[in-house]
Design a protein around this motif. Structure first.
Motif, PDB file in Angstrom:
ATOM      1  N   TYR A 176       8.088  88.397  -6.127  1.00  0.00           N
ATOM      2  CA  TYR A 176       7.658  89.278  -4.978  1.00  0.00           C
ATOM      3  C   TYR A 176       7.462  90.526  -5.827  1.00  0.00           C
ATOM      4  O   TYR A 176       8.100  91.177  -6.519  1.00  0.00           O
ATOM      5  N   LYS A 177       6.136  91.342  -5.350  1.00  0.00           N
ATOM      6  CA  LYS A 177       5.767  92.737  -6.008  1.00  0.00           C
ATOM      7  C   LYS A 177       5.961  93.544  -4.865  1.00  0.00           C
ATOM      8  O   LYS A 177       5.241  93.307  -3.879  1.00  0.00           O
ATOM      9  N   PHE A 178       6.700  94.436  -5.442  1.00  0.00           N
ATOM     10  CA  PHE A 178       6.669  95.974  -4.597  1.00  0.00           C
ATOM     11  C   PHE A 178       6.081  96.914  -5.101  1.00  0.00           C
ATOM     12  O   PHE A 178       6.077  97.503  -6.157  1.00  0.00           O
ATOM     13  N   SER A 179       4.826  97.527  -4.434  1.00  0.00           N
ATOM     14  CA  SER A 179       4.024  98.413  -5.020  1.00  0.00           C
ATOM     15  C   SER A 179       3.926  99.512  -4.013  1.00  0.00           C
ATOM     16  O   SER A 179       4.079  99.671  -2.704  1.00  0.00           O
ATOM     17  N   VAL A 180       3.986 100.720  -4.645  1.00  0.00           N
ATOM     18  CA  VAL A 180       4.032 102.033  -3.958  1.00  0.00           C
ATOM     19  C   VAL A 180       2.759 103.001  -4.632  1.00  0.00           C
ATOM     20  O   VAL A 180       2.867 103.248  -5.934  1.00  0.00           O
ATOM     21  N   THR A 181       2.122 103.547  -3.798  1.00  0.00           N
ATOM     22  CA  THR A 181       0.904 104.101  -4.143  1.00  0.00           C
ATOM     23  C   THR A 181       0.817 105.673  -3.600  1.00  0.00           C
ATOM     24  O   THR A 181       0.815 105.656  -2.364  1.00  0.00           O
ATOM     25  N   GLY A 182       1.024 106.581  -4.235  1.00  0.00           N
ATOM     26  CA  GLY A 182       0.915 108.119  -3.797  1.00  0.00           C
ATOM     27  C   GLY A 182      -0.190 108.760  -4.138  1.00  0.00           C
ATOM     28  O   GLY A 182      -1.008 108.519  -5.150  1.00  0.00           O
TER      29      GLY A 182
END
Length: 122
Positions: free
Chosen positions: A103-109
């Motif tokens: 699983y890929k956990f992505s955070v974009t700010g």
């Protein structure tokens, strides 16, 4: 004298251009196969962490949104999403992994300040 004045102008332009550059990330990040934690005073990028997880694993999620915009995506690497939070607000919840896989956990700010935490429950 003209060459010296031109040199001074070029130096000033370079200094101003580099000082106006948008800061990409100021904070801390920890990531491994059991957690992905970020706290930031500036986040203007996407950061990701992959985890190999077993079916039924519980992930505890905490999102603290102080300002700006933060988008969250948790998905299998083949694309099946298990969570999406566009312009996410502060919240705490748990996710159950539907099937064994990566699983890929992505955070974009975007001008974001706050923190996110994804931890495998023991």
């Amino acid at each position: 004298m003209k060459k010296f004045s031109l040199l001074i102008m070029i130096v000033l332009i370079l200094v101003l251009a580099t000082s106006c550059k948008k800061q990409v990330f100021d904070g801390n990040r920890t990531g491994n196969n059991e957690q992905f934690i970020m706290d930031y005073s500036v986040l203007n990028k996407t950061d990701t962490q992959e985890m190999d997880l077993e079916e039924g694993t519980i992930i505890d999620v905490i999102i603290e949104d102080e300002s700006g915009r933060v988008d969250i995506l948790v998905a299998e690497v083949d694309g099946d999403e298990i969570y999406r939070g566009d312009d996410a607000s502060s919240i705490s919840f748990s996710l159950e992994v539907p099937k064994t896989g990566t699983y890929k956990f992505s955070v974009t700010g975007t001008n974001a300040k706050g923190s996110v935490s994804f931890r495998v429950r023991k």
